[in-house]
Design a protein around this motif. Structure first.
Motif, PDB file in Angstrom:
ATOM      1  N   SER A 144      -5.269 -19.373 -36.295  1.00 44.42           N
ATOM      2  CA  SER A 144      -5.722 -18.255 -36.887  1.00 44.42           C
ATOM      3  C   SER A 144      -6.714 -18.577 -38.102  1.00 44.42           C
ATOM      4  N   ALA A 145      -6.378 -19.513 -38.920  1.00 46.06           N
ATOM      5  CA  ALA A 145      -7.288 -20.120 -39.794  1.00 46.06           C
ATOM      6  C   ALA A 145      -8.470 -20.544 -39.525  1.00 46.06           C
ATOM      7  N   LEU A 146      -8.269 -21.515 -38.347  1.00 47.46           N
ATOM      8  CA  LEU A 146      -9.501 -22.011 -37.832  1.00 47.46           C
ATOM      9  C   LEU A 146     -10.296 -21.097 -37.068  1.00 47.46           C
ATOM     10  N   GLY A 147      -9.908 -20.062 -36.425  1.00 46.68           N
ATOM     11  CA  GLY A 147     -10.529 -18.954 -35.866  1.00 46.68           C
ATOM     12  C   GLY A 147     -11.465 -18.099 -36.749  1.00 46.68           C
ATOM     13  N   LEU A 161     -12.503 -10.489 -38.879  1.00 45.18           N
ATOM     14  CA  LEU A 161     -13.731 -11.193 -38.700  1.00 45.18           C
ATOM     15  C   LEU A 161     -14.210 -11.146 -37.264  1.00 45.18           C
ATOM     16  N   ALA A 162     -13.423 -11.281 -36.487  1.00 40.10           N
ATOM     17  CA  ALA A 162     -13.841 -11.512 -34.812  1.00 40.10           C
ATOM     18  C   ALA A 162     -14.285 -10.126 -34.464  1.00 40.10           C
ATOM     19  N   ALA A 163     -13.449  -9.050 -35.025  1.00 38.20           N
ATOM     20  CA  ALA A 163     -13.838  -7.488 -34.740  1.00 38.20           C
ATOM     21  C   ALA A 163     -15.384  -7.314 -35.311  1.00 38.20           C
ATOM     22  N   LEU A 164     -15.655  -7.706 -36.622  1.00 36.10           N
ATOM     23  CA  LEU A 164     -17.022  -7.343 -36.949  1.00 36.10           C
ATOM     24  C   LEU A 164     -18.069  -8.521 -36.295  1.00 36.10           C
ATOM     25  N   TYR A 165     -17.544  -9.440 -35.804  1.00 36.31           N
ATOM     26  CA  TYR A 165     -18.475 -10.310 -35.091  1.00 36.31           C
ATOM     27  C   TYR A 165     -18.983  -9.608 -33.873  1.00 36.31           C
ATOM     28  N   TYR A 166     -18.198  -9.041 -32.748  1.00 39.36           N
ATOM     29  CA  TYR A 166     -18.328  -8.484 -31.779  1.00 39.36           C
ATOM     30  C   TYR A 166     -18.913  -7.191 -31.926  1.00 39.36           C
ATOM     31  N   ALA A 167     -18.704  -6.368 -32.807  1.00 36.04           N
ATOM     32  CA  ALA A 167     -19.401  -5.336 -33.192  1.00 36.04           C
ATOM     33  C   ALA A 167     -20.798  -5.519 -33.179  1.00 36.04           C
ATOM     34  N   LEU A 168     -21.119  -6.538 -34.043  1.00 34.51           N
ATOM     35  CA  LEU A 168     -22.567  -6.974 -34.411  1.00 34.51           C
ATOM     36  C   LEU A 168     -23.298  -7.294 -32.996  1.00 34.51           C
ATOM     37  N   MET A 169     -22.572  -8.137 -32.024  1.00 31.10           N
ATOM     38  CA  MET A 169     -23.097  -8.355 -30.811  1.00 31.10           C
ATOM     39  C   MET A 169     -23.068  -7.268 -29.907  1.00 31.10           C
ATOM     40  N   GLY A 170     -22.490  -6.006 -30.146  1.00 29.30           N
ATOM     41  CA  GLY A 170     -22.574  -4.858 -29.370  1.00 29.30           C
ATOM     42  C   GLY A 170     -21.386  -4.589 -28.190  1.00 29.30           C
ATOM     43  N   ARG A 171     -20.272  -5.323 -28.596  1.00 28.01           N
ATOM     44  CA  ARG A 171     -19.333  -5.321 -27.679  1.00 28.01           C
ATOM     45  C   ARG A 171     -18.251  -4.575 -28.064  1.00 28.01           C
ATOM     46  N   LEU A 172     -18.342  -3.256 -28.069  1.00 26.27           N
ATOM     47  CA  LEU A 172     -17.635  -2.191 -28.905  1.00 26.27           C
ATOM     48  C   LEU A 172     -16.232  -2.507 -28.296  1.00 26.27           C
ATOM     49  N   GLY A 173     -15.600  -2.399 -26.975  1.00 23.51           N
ATOM     50  CA  GLY A 173     -14.558  -2.481 -26.307  1.00 23.51           C
ATOM     51  C   GLY A 173     -13.771  -3.600 -27.196  1.00 23.51           C
ATOM     52  N   VAL A 200      -7.382 -10.426 -50.058  1.00 21.77           N
ATOM     53  CA  VAL A 200      -7.811 -11.205 -49.160  1.00 21.77           C
ATOM     54  C   VAL A 200      -8.459 -10.219 -48.076  1.00 21.77           C
ATOM     55  N   ASP A 201      -7.652  -9.113 -47.951  1.00 19.31           N
ATOM     56  CA  ASP A 201      -7.806  -8.268 -46.731  1.00 19.31           C
ATOM     57  C   ASP A 201      -9.288  -7.699 -46.793  1.00 19.31           C
ATOM     58  N   VAL A 202     -10.008  -7.540 -47.676  1.00 20.35           N
ATOM     59  CA  VAL A 202     -11.417  -6.922 -47.915  1.00 20.35           C
ATOM     60  C   VAL A 202     -12.581  -8.447 -47.853  1.00 20.35           C
ATOM     61  N   LEU A 203     -11.949  -9.401 -47.757  1.00 21.48           N
ATOM     62  CA  LEU A 203     -13.118 -10.657 -47.803  1.00 21.48           C
ATOM     63  C   LEU A 203     -13.676 -10.752 -46.482  1.00 21.48           C
ATOM     64  N   PRO A 204     -13.198 -10.210 -45.355  1.00 18.81           N
ATOM     65  CA  PRO A 204     -14.379  -9.989 -44.369  1.00 18.81           C
ATOM     66  C   PRO A 204     -15.670  -9.159 -44.470  1.00 18.81           C
ATOM     67  N   LEU A 205     -15.210  -8.019 -45.083  1.00 20.82           N
ATOM     68  CA  LEU A 205     -16.195  -7.186 -45.474  1.00 20.82           C
ATOM     69  C   LEU A 205     -17.167  -7.746 -46.356  1.00 20.82           C
ATOM     70  N   ALA A 206     -16.685  -8.635 -47.360  1.00 23.54           N
ATOM     71  CA  ALA A 206     -17.504  -9.192 -48.287  1.00 23.54           C
ATOM     72  C   ALA A 206     -18.424 -10.110 -47.923  1.00 23.54           C
ATOM     73  N   LEU A 207     -17.840 -10.951 -46.925  1.00 24.41           N
ATOM     74  CA  LEU A 207     -18.642 -11.892 -46.169  1.00 24.41           C
ATOM     75  C   LEU A 207     -19.841 -11.193 -45.371  1.00 24.41           C
ATOM     76  N   LEU A 208     -19.572 -10.097 -44.567  1.00 19.65           N
ATOM     77  CA  LEU A 208     -20.567  -9.121 -44.014  1.00 19.65           C
ATOM     78  C   LEU A 208     -21.697  -8.831 -44.764  1.00 19.65           C
ATOM     79  N   GLY A 209     -21.281  -8.414 -46.183  1.00 16.89           N
ATOM     80  CA  GLY A 209     -22.338  -7.898 -47.078  1.00 16.89           C
ATOM     81  C   GLY A 209     -23.101  -9.100 -47.546  1.00 16.89           C
ATOM     82  N   ILE A 210     -22.623 -10.308 -47.566  1.00 19.31           N
ATOM     83  CA  ILE A 210     -23.355 -11.428 -47.737  1.00 19.31           C
ATOM     84  C   ILE A 210     -24.429 -11.769 -46.609  1.00 19.31           C
ATOM     85  N   ALA A 211     -23.698 -11.722 -45.464  1.00 18.25           N
ATOM     86  CA  ALA A 211     -24.477 -12.320 -44.375  1.00 18.25           C
ATOM     87  C   ALA A 211     -25.715 -11.233 -43.941  1.00 18.25           C
ATOM     88  N   ALA A 212     -25.373  -9.783 -44.218  1.00 17.72           N
ATOM     89  CA  ALA A 212     -26.448  -8.911 -43.849  1.00 17.72           C
ATOM     90  C   ALA A 212     -27.602  -9.089 -44.670  1.00 17.72           C
TER      91      ALA A 212
END
Length: 403
Positions: A106-109, A163-175, A359-371
């Motif tokens: 999970s950590a590597l993912g 993080l995976a959910a955010l990535y696939y949303a960005l890729m347009g893979r809603l399901g 730690v739970d909101v770190l994926p959102l913080a990363l998205l904020g940087i990436a965007a």
């Protein structure tokens, strides 16, 4: 030829990224002895999976060292159930220490999907790898990734799944995105606040692919993709109802510490003190060691300095028009909402190093940087200092906590 070379470069960077994360974890294990294959006492999710396979929803008896819900004289795992879903096949094979391996994978993912999110916005490969490391081993995530104890494995899985959910949303893979999000919520329920961000990201990807499509067409085309998410959510509700007679009760309200509390598990009465714990400084001394608070957390910007970078990049990104203000505001609102809801909880994580609920909101913080699409390596040099600080603080703090 150029594409193959670029693809091979990506794979090489991902391999180095995973080796870096694994290497830091391995160093910590040499100091603490909490090797991922070692049996430990805090294996609630594996116990639950074993009980399910034996045809029982409760654990059959009390385990005094575990946080168990007591309901109608029976003892249940009090946490959301998704990690036990993951452990079911391992329990069926009697691989009862597999939770450690699950935590490492999970950590590597998480590192890989952090890298992919950065690359999606066009960040250069080396810089994308840096931010992926910053979000993982340079943050308080390192503390929870180090061991697969019941409190940590759920957050670890939620982190990588988000993080995976955010990535696939960005890729347009809603399901796929919403299915992964549902899995994350089954680890950390307050991750429900990610949903508006996921939908916004998907809408942007869909509009880019189909610029002339109407909103109703988008809904009609994607409605069937909600089925996996719905199945996962319904499984939680059926399990909750079967155990506690309430489809939205995971069991935490039946922990003795909450049933004996005047305000229960969640209350606005906890808000002031818990919000203060998000930013409280260690007890500072220049004659003796600083005292980092062991209970209910210490300053989130010290133990996860990527939050400092997130604020800086977001503000500069809005000023320089590198991110839409609405997008930046939505990400910030989701982070703030989850932190406020978390601060309404009776405790802020109990005994720990750092402030692990943040730690739970770190994926959102990363998205904020990436965007903001960081491109300039010179601008990231100040981030290297923060990364090294986060890495050092969490390495030392983790070792001191576990030994």
């Amino acid at each position: 030829m150029k594409k193959n070379k670029e693809h091979n470069g990506e794979l090489y960077n991902i391999l180095l990224l995973c080796m870096a994360v694994l290497g830091v974890l391995a160093v910590l294990w040499t100091f603490t002895g909490t090797w991922p294959w070692r049996e430990h006492a805090y294996y609630s999710y594996m116990l639950q999976a074993r009980s399910w396979l034996e045809g029982r929803l409760d654990l059959g008896r009390d385990y005094e060292h575990l946080e168990l819900a007591i309901f109608n004289g029976k003892y249940y795992v009090s946490f959301p159930p998704f990690p036990s879903y993951v452990m079911l096949p391992f329990a069926a094979l009697h691989l009862y220490t597999a939770d450690g391996l699950i935590g490492v994978l999970s950590a590597l993912g998480a590192a890989v999907y952090a890298y992919r999110i950065m690359r999606h916005f066009g960040t250069e490969q080396v810089l994308a790898a840096f931010f992926a490391l910053f979000a993982t081993i340079g943050s308080n995530f390192l503390f929870i990734a180090h061991a697969s104890w019941v409190w940590f494995i759920a957050q670890n899985l939620a982190f990588s799944l988000s993080l995976a959910a955010l990535y696939y949303a960005l890729m347009g893979r809603l399901g796929l995105s919403l299915a992964l999000w549902a899995c994350a919520v089954g680890c950390r329920p307050l991750d429900i606040v990610f949903l508006p961000v996921l939908l916004y990201a998907f809408y942007g990807a869909y509009h880019t692919a189909y610029p002339n499509a109407s909103f109703s067409e988008m809904i009609n085309k994607n409605i069937i993709k909600l089925i996996p998410m719905a199945v996962i959510a319904i499984s939680y509700m059926l399990l909750n109802y079967a155990r506690f007679g309430n489809p939205i009760e995971f069991g935490h309200n039946y922990l003795p510490e909450f049933t004996r509390s005047a305000h229960g598990q969640f209350s606005a009465a906890y808000l002031r003190d818990n919000l203060a714990s998000l930013v409280r400084l260690p007890k500072i001394s220049f004659r003796e060691a600083w005292e980092y608070q062991k209970f209910d957390g210490t300053n989130m910007f010290i133990i996860s300095p990527i939050f400092i970078s997130y604020i800086a990049y977001s503000v500069c990104g809005v000023i320089k028009k590198r991110i839409k203000p609405a997008y930046a505001a939505l990400i910030f609102a989701a982070i703030a909402a989850e932190l406020v809801l978390t601060a309404c909880h009776k405790t802020m994580g109990g005994a720990q190093f750092g402030n692990r609920y943040t730690v739970d909101v770190l994926p959102l913080a990363l998205l904020g940087i990436a965007a903001v699409s960081p491109q300039d390596g010179k601008a990231a040099r100040s981030g290297i200092i923060l990364f090294l600080m986060g890495l050092a603080v969490n390495c030392i703090g983790t070792v001191l906590f576990f030994v």
